[in-house]
Design a protein around this motif. Structure first.
Motif, short mmCIF file in Angstrom:
data_model
loop_
_atom_site.label_atom_id
_atom_site.label_comp_id
_atom_site.label_asym_id
_atom_site.label_seq_id
_atom_site.Cartn_x
_atom_site.Cartn_y
_atom_site.Cartn_z
N GLY A 310 41.07 -20.70 -18.99
CA GLY A 310 40.08 -21.21 -17.95
C GLY A 310 40.55 -20.72 -16.54
O GLY A 310 41.45 -19.72 -16.60
N GLN A 311 39.93 -21.21 -15.45
CA GLN A 311 40.54 -20.76 -14.47
C GLN A 311 41.99 -20.82 -13.91
O GLN A 311 42.35 -20.05 -13.01
CB GLN A 311 39.56 -21.61 -13.21
CG GLN A 311 39.58 -20.99 -11.89
CD GLN A 311 38.71 -19.60 -11.76
OE1 GLN A 311 38.18 -19.34 -12.54
NE2 GLN A 311 39.18 -18.62 -10.84
N GLN A 312 42.54 -21.82 -14.40
CA GLN A 312 43.82 -22.02 -14.19
C GLN A 312 44.72 -20.73 -14.36
O GLN A 312 45.75 -20.53 -13.89
CB GLN A 312 44.29 -23.25 -14.94
CG GLN A 312 45.75 -23.70 -14.69
CD GLN A 312 46.29 -24.64 -15.42
OE1 GLN A 312 45.53 -25.42 -16.32
NE2 GLN A 312 47.73 -25.13 -15.68
N ALA A 313 44.50 -20.15 -15.62
CA ALA A 313 45.20 -19.10 -16.14
C ALA A 313 44.99 -17.72 -15.07
O ALA A 313 45.80 -17.03 -14.88
CB ALA A 313 44.63 -18.78 -17.51
N VAL A 328 34.89 -5.99 -13.31
CA VAL A 328 34.10 -5.64 -14.61
C VAL A 328 34.57 -6.31 -15.65
O VAL A 328 35.63 -6.33 -15.80
CB VAL A 328 34.15 -3.96 -14.73
CG1 VAL A 328 33.42 -3.81 -16.16
CG2 VAL A 328 33.90 -3.15 -13.44
N THR A 329 33.54 -7.11 -16.15
CA THR A 329 33.98 -8.26 -17.14
C THR A 329 32.98 -8.70 -18.08
O THR A 329 31.93 -7.89 -17.94
CB THR A 329 34.28 -9.57 -16.84
OG1 THR A 329 33.14 -10.15 -16.11
CG2 THR A 329 35.27 -9.37 -15.61
N ASP A 330 33.02 -9.47 -19.12
CA ASP A 330 31.93 -9.80 -19.87
C ASP A 330 31.37 -11.12 -19.18
O ASP A 330 31.65 -11.27 -17.92
CB ASP A 330 32.45 -10.25 -21.39
CG ASP A 330 33.46 -11.06 -21.34
OD1 ASP A 330 33.73 -11.93 -20.37
OD2 ASP A 330 34.50 -11.35 -22.29
N SER A 334 34.70 -18.00 -16.29
CA SER A 334 35.94 -18.08 -15.32
C SER A 334 35.87 -16.91 -14.51
O SER A 334 36.64 -17.07 -13.07
CB SER A 334 37.04 -18.29 -16.18
OG SER A 334 37.26 -19.54 -16.99
N TYR A 335 35.49 -15.82 -14.70
CA TYR A 335 35.83 -14.58 -13.95
C TYR A 335 34.71 -14.70 -12.73
O TYR A 335 34.87 -14.34 -11.72
CB TYR A 335 35.21 -13.56 -14.80
CG TYR A 335 36.30 -13.00 -15.80
CD1 TYR A 335 37.43 -12.68 -15.49
CD2 TYR A 335 35.72 -12.87 -17.27
CE1 TYR A 335 38.47 -12.54 -16.51
CE2 TYR A 335 36.67 -12.55 -18.16
CZ TYR A 335 38.09 -12.36 -17.93
OH TYR A 335 38.89 -12.14 -18.87
N VAL A 340 35.81 -12.55 -5.32
CA VAL A 340 35.78 -10.92 -5.49
C VAL A 340 34.67 -10.52 -4.73
O VAL A 340 33.78 -11.39 -4.25
CB VAL A 340 35.53 -10.61 -7.00
CG1 VAL A 340 36.59 -11.01 -7.86
CG2 VAL A 340 34.45 -10.89 -7.53
N LYS A 341 34.74 -9.21 -4.46
CA LYS A 341 33.69 -8.42 -3.71
C LYS A 341 32.27 -8.52 -4.29
O LYS A 341 31.52 -8.74 -3.73
CB LYS A 341 34.26 -7.06 -3.38
CG LYS A 341 33.14 -6.28 -2.54
CD LYS A 341 33.68 -4.83 -2.32
CE LYS A 341 32.68 -3.96 -1.77
NZ LYS A 341 33.38 -2.63 -1.45
N SER A 342 32.46 -8.30 -5.74
CA SER A 342 31.17 -8.01 -6.53
C SER A 342 31.59 -8.02 -7.96
O SER A 342 32.65 -8.04 -8.31
CB SER A 342 30.46 -6.75 -6.10
OG SER A 342 29.08 -6.88 -6.94
#
Length: 496
Positions: A310-313, A328-330, A334-335, A340-342
């Motif tokens: 989760g976000q903690q990691a 750039v993610t799936d 959590s991402y 972030v900028k975008s």
């Protein structure tokens, strides 16, 4: 009368000579017959042996076919994550979903070999016209020269020693010379005129392994994923020096400690990078499931492992987020909680999921239109013909497509559309920024090493061992991305 007797004697001698020749020939034929009989007997034994092996192989093959049939029947009846759980729905596999290849059924694996999302290019396989080839290159000053001269004349046999020669051609051989070298370092002291005794700083050990061997042990484990036991066997076979698995572990832990500075520098540089890809994958640590996270770009790779997914990691390593970065993610939520900028969503994942919808309902065309729209955007990027007008048209078409009602189709369609609506603003970010990729394949390749390591070694035994691997793996991959040798990068860490 005497002449007649002489003639008779000559004839008798000739007859006796012929008889002896016939007896000799008959004896040789008997020996040949005996040899052929022995050979025939040996062949009979060999044929009988092969017949027995063939019968055994047929029996094993029949058992294997029966086992395969049983496994296929079990998979047909098994309700797991690979299937949708509803009768009549197609099976989910790595080609139409996020199911990894290792969890596919036998039938799905065979189908994947003959089916791909990639469209045929029409070009023949292999190097294309204009492709720059690579070959071995000779060096101006070889380490050793061996001259081959003829010793004797092949016509008259005279020795050719001392006769001037003319070089007709040369061949250079590139080889590896494996040499084990033992260096003794002697530490001395000197007494000054003032009476002060001056000693050199000496390590508190009688014997130790050198930097090259320590770097080789680390390289084999981290880069080539060789388990501790096989590393110890390799070093023993190579040098004759026995090395224990505990020593291998101590070398890795020591080198991991030396890598702290470089590892932290990679993290700091990623905090200010304009584009970063991220992904995560599970790995067993002891008896628990941990998660290995990767944040990377074209020049940097940062891998770490945590118990949390989760976000903690994420906050543990990037507490301020990545405020100047396009991530750039799936679609892991959590991402999207990061500063972030975008964002840019991995379109490769979406295409696989849409392919499953094609298989689920072959009569509809919504998913096909979605695939065509995404593929067209990717083609515009590859062709380099992006304009503001084209981006606006793509966004309009996507908005219209996502606005269509799919209630008349399977619930999977509505579920897919709801997921896309959550990230609709991040589908075409890559069209506005040429540095942003439209997939997250680089991050997936980066964490694949974790899976390879797990398959070879089973699991990480300790939490610290998993941390050591992630740290050294990050440094090796970063070196490779910058055109440097992974081994030399590890050697530089060892020599600190």
């Amino acid at each position: 009368m005497a002449k007649d007797c002489t003639d008779i004697d000559v004839v008798l001698r000739q007859i006796n000579q012929r008889l002896r020749k016939l007896e000799k020939s008959d004896s040789e034929k008997n020996e040949e017959i005996g040899r052929l009989n022995r050979l025939n007997s040996m062949k009979d034994v060999k044929i009988h042996s092969l017949e027995m092996e063939l019968a055994s192989t047929k029996s094993e093959l029949a058992d294997a076919r029966e086992r395969i049939k049983e496994l296929e029947e079990e998979e047909d009846n098994d309700e797991d994550d690979n299937t949708s759980g509803t009768s009549g729905k197609p099976e989910k596999n790595s080609s139409n979903s996020s199911v990894p290849p290792s969890q596919e059924s036998i039938a799905a694996r065979e189908l994947r070999r003959t089916k791909s999302l990639r469209k045929p290019s029409g070009k023949p396989s292999g190097g294309q016209p204009g492709h720059e080839g690579h070959t071995l290159k000779t060096v101006a000053e070889p380490d050793r020269i061996i001259r081959h001269e003829p010793a004797y004349c092949k016509c008259c046999g005279r020795p050719l020693e001392g006769i001037p020669y003319r070089k007709i051609r040369k061949t250079q051989i590139i080889d590896i010379k494996l040499v084990v070298e033992t260096t003794e370092e002697q530490y001395c002291e000197k007494v000054c005129e003032c009476g002060c005794v001056n000693n050199c700083d000496a390590p508190n050990c009688r014997i130790k392994y050198g930097d090259n061997l320590r770097a080789l042990v680390t390289y084999l484990n981290v880069v080539q994923c060789v388990p501790f036991k096989r590393i110890a066997e390799f070093i023993s076979d190579l040098s004759g020096q026995k090395i224990s698995e505990g020593t291998v572990q101590n070398i890795l832990k020591e080198n991991s400690g030396k890598a702290d500075g470089a590892y932290e520098e990679i993290r700091r540089r990623l905090e200010t990078a304009p584009v970063v890809g991220a992904d995560e994958t599970g790995a067993a640590v002891g008896k628990q499931l941990h998660w290995n996270w990767i944040f990377q770009n074209d020049q940097l790779t940062y891998v770490y492992q945590m118990k949390s997914r989760g976000q903690q990691a994420i906050d543990s390593k990037f507490p301020k987020g990545l405020p100047n970065t396009t991530l750039v993610t799936d679609r892991h939520q959590s991402y999207f909680k990061m500063n972030v900028k975008s964002h840019q969503v991995c379109l490769a994942h979406l295409l696989r999921n849409a392919e499953y919808l094609n298989e689920l309902d072959t009569g509809q065309d919504w998913s096909r239109r979605f695939i065509h729209l995404i593929s067209h955007a990717m083609e515009l990027r590859r062709a380099g013909i992006i304009t503001l007008r084209k981006i606006k048209v793509l966004n309009t078409k996507m908005k219209k497509l996502l606005g269509e009602s799919l209630t008349h189709l399977d619930e999977e369609f509505e579920s897919f559309k709801r997921g896309i609506l959550k990230v609709k603003d991040y589908l075409f970010t890559f069209l506005s920024d040429p540095h942003v990729p439209y997939d997250n394949n680089a991050s997936e390749r980066g964490v694949r090493k974790i899976k390879i390591k797990q398959k070879v070694s089973g699991c990480f035994r300790t939490d610290s061992g998993a941390d050591d691997f992630a740290k050294l793996h990050s440094i090796a991959e970063t070196a490779m991305k910058n055109g440097n040798s992974k081994f030399n990068a590890i050697l530089a860490v060892v020599q600190q």
